[in-house]
Motif scaffolding. Sequence first.
Motif, PDB file in Angstrom:
ATOM      1  N   GLY A  58       0.808  -1.220   0.000  1.00 12.59           N
ATOM      2  CA  GLY A  58       0.000   0.000   0.000  1.00 12.59           C
ATOM      3  C   GLY A  58       0.836   1.263   0.000  1.00 12.59           C
ATOM      4  O   GLY A  58       0.304   2.361  -0.222  1.00 12.59           O
ATOM      5  N   ASN A  59       2.137   1.131   0.229  1.00 15.86           N
ATOM      6  CA  ASN A  59       3.024   2.306   0.219  1.00 15.86           C
ATOM      7  C   ASN A  59       3.400   2.747  -1.193  1.00 15.86           C
ATOM      8  O   ASN A  59       4.043   3.783  -1.365  1.00 15.86           O
ATOM      9  N   LEU A  60       3.036   1.958  -2.205  1.00 17.03           N
ATOM     10  CA  LEU A  60       3.361   2.305  -3.593  1.00 17.03           C
ATOM     11  C   LEU A  60       2.377   3.359  -4.090  1.00 17.03           C
ATOM     12  O   LEU A  60       1.578   3.131  -4.999  1.00 17.03           O
ATOM     13  N   SER A  61       2.449   4.513  -3.498  1.00 23.63           N
ATOM     14  CA  SER A  61       1.428   5.538  -3.729  1.00 23.63           C
ATOM     15  C   SER A  61       1.452   6.113  -5.135  1.00 23.63           C
ATOM     16  O   SER A  61       0.469   6.724  -5.569  1.00 23.63           O
ATOM     17  N   GLU A  62       2.555   5.937  -5.884  1.00 22.55           N
ATOM     18  CA  GLU A  62       2.660   6.512  -7.218  1.00 22.55           C
ATOM     19  C   GLU A  62       2.253   5.535  -8.322  1.00 22.55           C
ATOM     20  O   GLU A  62       2.201   5.917  -9.495  1.00 22.55           O
ATOM     21  N   ILE A  63       1.960   4.303  -7.969  1.00 24.77           N
ATOM     22  CA  ILE A  63       1.731   3.288  -8.988  1.00 24.77           C
ATOM     23  C   ILE A  63       0.378   3.491  -9.664  1.00 24.77           C
ATOM     24  O   ILE A  63      -0.613   3.850  -9.022  1.00 24.77           O
ATOM     25  N   ARG A  64       0.353   3.269 -10.979  1.00 22.27           N
ATOM     26  CA  ARG A  64      -0.882   3.473 -11.755  1.00 22.27           C
ATOM     27  C   ARG A  64      -1.658   2.179 -11.956  1.00 22.27           C
ATOM     28  O   ARG A  64      -2.876   2.208 -12.135  1.00 22.27           O
ATOM     29  N   GLY A  65      -0.955   1.055 -11.983  1.00 26.99           N
ATOM     30  CA  GLY A  65      -1.630  -0.224 -12.200  1.00 26.99           C
ATOM     31  C   GLY A  65      -0.994  -1.318 -11.383  1.00 26.99           C
ATOM     32  O   GLY A  65       0.236  -1.406 -11.295  1.00 26.99           O
ATOM     33  N   LEU A  66      -1.816  -2.188 -10.767  1.00 28.16           N
ATOM     34  CA  LEU A  66      -1.334  -3.327  -9.990  1.00 28.16           C
ATOM     35  C   LEU A  66      -2.199  -4.532 -10.327  1.00 28.16           C
ATOM     36  O   LEU A  66      -3.412  -4.517 -10.130  1.00 28.16           O
ATOM     37  N   ASN A  67      -1.558  -5.582 -10.857  1.00 30.29           N
ATOM     38  CA  ASN A  67      -2.278  -6.782 -11.275  1.00 30.29           C
ATOM     39  C   ASN A  67      -1.638  -8.001 -10.611  1.00 30.29           C
ATOM     40  O   ASN A  67      -0.518  -8.372 -10.934  1.00 30.29           O
ATOM     41  N   SER A 109      -6.105  -3.280   3.967  1.00 29.46           N
ATOM     42  CA  SER A 109      -6.765  -1.964   4.000  1.00 29.46           C
ATOM     43  C   SER A 109      -5.795  -0.855   3.612  1.00 29.46           C
ATOM     44  O   SER A 109      -6.218   0.246   3.252  1.00 29.46           O
ATOM     45  N   THR A 110      -4.477  -1.148   3.664  1.00 31.62           N
ATOM     46  CA  THR A 110      -3.480  -0.137   3.274  1.00 31.62           C
ATOM     47  C   THR A 110      -3.549   0.200   1.794  1.00 31.62           C
ATOM     48  O   THR A 110      -2.962   1.199   1.365  1.00 31.62           O
ATOM     49  N   PHE A 111      -4.264  -0.610   1.012  1.00 32.06           N
ATOM     50  CA  PHE A 111      -4.422  -0.299  -0.414  1.00 32.06           C
ATOM     51  C   PHE A 111      -5.175   1.011  -0.621  1.00 32.06           C
ATOM     52  O   PHE A 111      -5.214   1.531  -1.732  1.00 32.06           O
ATOM     53  N   SER A 112      -5.772   1.510   0.436  1.00 30.92           N
ATOM     54  CA  SER A 112      -6.445   2.813   0.324  1.00 30.92           C
ATOM     55  C   SER A 112      -5.450   3.938   0.082  1.00 30.92           C
ATOM     56  O   SER A 112      -5.847   5.063  -0.251  1.00 30.92           O
ATOM     57  N   ASN A 113      -4.144   3.655   0.239  1.00 33.34           N
ATOM     58  CA  ASN A 113      -3.109   4.666  -0.010  1.00 33.34           C
ATOM     59  C   ASN A 113      -2.706   4.736  -1.483  1.00 33.34           C
ATOM     60  O   ASN A 113      -1.901   5.605  -1.855  1.00 33.34           O
ATOM     61  N   LEU A 114      -3.222   3.845  -2.317  1.00 33.27           N
ATOM     62  CA  LEU A 114      -2.850   3.829  -3.733  1.00 33.27           C
ATOM     63  C   LEU A 114      -3.648   4.896  -4.482  1.00 33.27           C
ATOM     64  O   LEU A 114      -4.470   4.600  -5.360  1.00 33.27           O
ATOM     65  N   LYS A 115      -3.395   6.129  -4.161  1.00 33.74           N
ATOM     66  CA  LYS A 115      -4.220   7.242  -4.646  1.00 33.74           C
ATOM     67  C   LYS A 115      -4.130   7.443  -6.155  1.00 33.74           C
ATOM     68  O   LYS A 115      -5.066   7.967  -6.764  1.00 33.74           O
ATOM     69  N   GLN A 116      -3.013   7.055  -6.771  1.00 38.82           N
ATOM     70  CA  GLN A 116      -2.836   7.258  -8.208  1.00 38.82           C
ATOM     71  C   GLN A 116      -3.245   6.043  -9.034  1.00 38.82           C
ATOM     72  O   GLN A 116      -3.223   6.105 -10.265  1.00 38.82           O
TER      73      GLN A 116
END
Length: 497
Positions: A321-330, A342-349
């Motif tokens: 969830g700290n990868l806040s700059e990532i555009r896609g995660l598969n 729940s830390t995935f809520s930090n994936l703002k981008q």
Amino acid sequence: MSSSLLLLDLDCNKLSGRISPAICYFFNSLGAVMLRANRFEGEIPDFSTISSTNLQFLDVSNNHFSGKLPTWLWSNTYLWILDLSINHFEGSIPMGLCNLVHLEFLDLSENQLSGTLPSCSNPQRMTHVHLRKNKLSGPLSPAFNGSSSLVTLDLSENNLTGNIPDWVGTLPTLSVLLLKANQFDGGFPIHFCRLSRLSILDLSHNKLSGHLPSCLATLTFNPSREKYITYPIYNYVMFSAFGSVLADIRLTIYELIHSKALSDGELPSSQVYFAMYEGEIAIEFSTKKQQYRYAGTLLDLLSAIDLSCNQLTGMIPPALGNLSEIRGLNLSHNNLFGPLPSTFSNLKQTESLDLSYNNLNGRIPSELTELTALEVFSVAHNNLSGPLPDRKAQFGTFDESSYEGNPLLCGPPLNKSCSEGPPSASSSEEHGPIDMGELYISFAVSYGIIFLATVIVLYINPYWRRVCFYFIEDCSTTCYYFIVDCFRKLPCFRRNI
């Protein structure tokens, strides 16, 4: 003009047929040959007559050239850019490639090349390597081990096998690593955590196993300008040919292009072309359930991880969830289990998040509704349960296909209520008689079969008839004495006696 011709540009026409080898004898001063996007066929003509210090740029991509890679190429030690992609070249990549010590851009994609990669001892200037969609096989050799300049490495859709070697994690400038659709196995390469400039990682459709390392979250996956640098080919060739004579002219044209003078038409079109002919780095990457081609500034904006279609196990590290700059995660089509962090809520981008076809359980965190950039979301075919997140922001746009295959999920847009009360009377009336009727019928059929089987056996076999008769007689006698003994123990029975 042939004795002084520096640039031959026939790109993007409908020229076809074979190129006569005789033409090469006239163009011995060529610095750049561009035949891209035509319909040429046969073998590439022998340009060995061109001075090995002159030819710096060769692009014959997107044609119908065939045969083996020409041997005369490897003597052009000043070759800077080599693009032979989208043709029908076959055979192996020879060791002569290592002679091109000035080569920065290599694209041999979409051919029928086979064998292993040659291991060069001094790949210091190689920056972009594209070898996707060939038939390369065997373990990944240390072809670029020790490179201090490699930014893009695309080996997708080959037949490479074995573990991903440790030297890949020692490339200090690597930004784009594409190893999709090979046969790599073993655990997830922990040494990837040292790739501090990595922004695009595609290991999908392999046989990788083991757990996802938490240290992957220490990488920023920030967009990197290095991966889409454009090459001003024509400027480079002309400047090399004429040296410092053109330095002032080149600078003047550059300044004019970036001023209002260009829009007023003060520069002839030939001079604009002279300054602006550029080649872009491009890659193919799957995101949002589609495959796209990224180049230029679009490539600059892309930062993504695709680990789908492997055999990864264990829980998803909350640190991702700290990868806040990532555009896609598969991470789809693996064997991951446990809760959705729940830390995935930090994936703002993040615009695309695909976790489908795993064994994830528990509830979908309500905090995910904070992901306002999310366009594609899928947790289909897991073991998730409980109510879905509120249909607000982007989550109001996802339909039931994002959640299908999770029978314990409830709430809109699914057609299943999250009510925890007892079943309604109408539901009991509707389903109860049908279920009980089937139960009665099954019991009746079972007992009927047993009874008929017993009768048939006794009728056919006299031995079993006698056994059955004596068994019934013994049971009757035993039951009789048992009942009499019970009655004798009763007080009222004794008084009557």
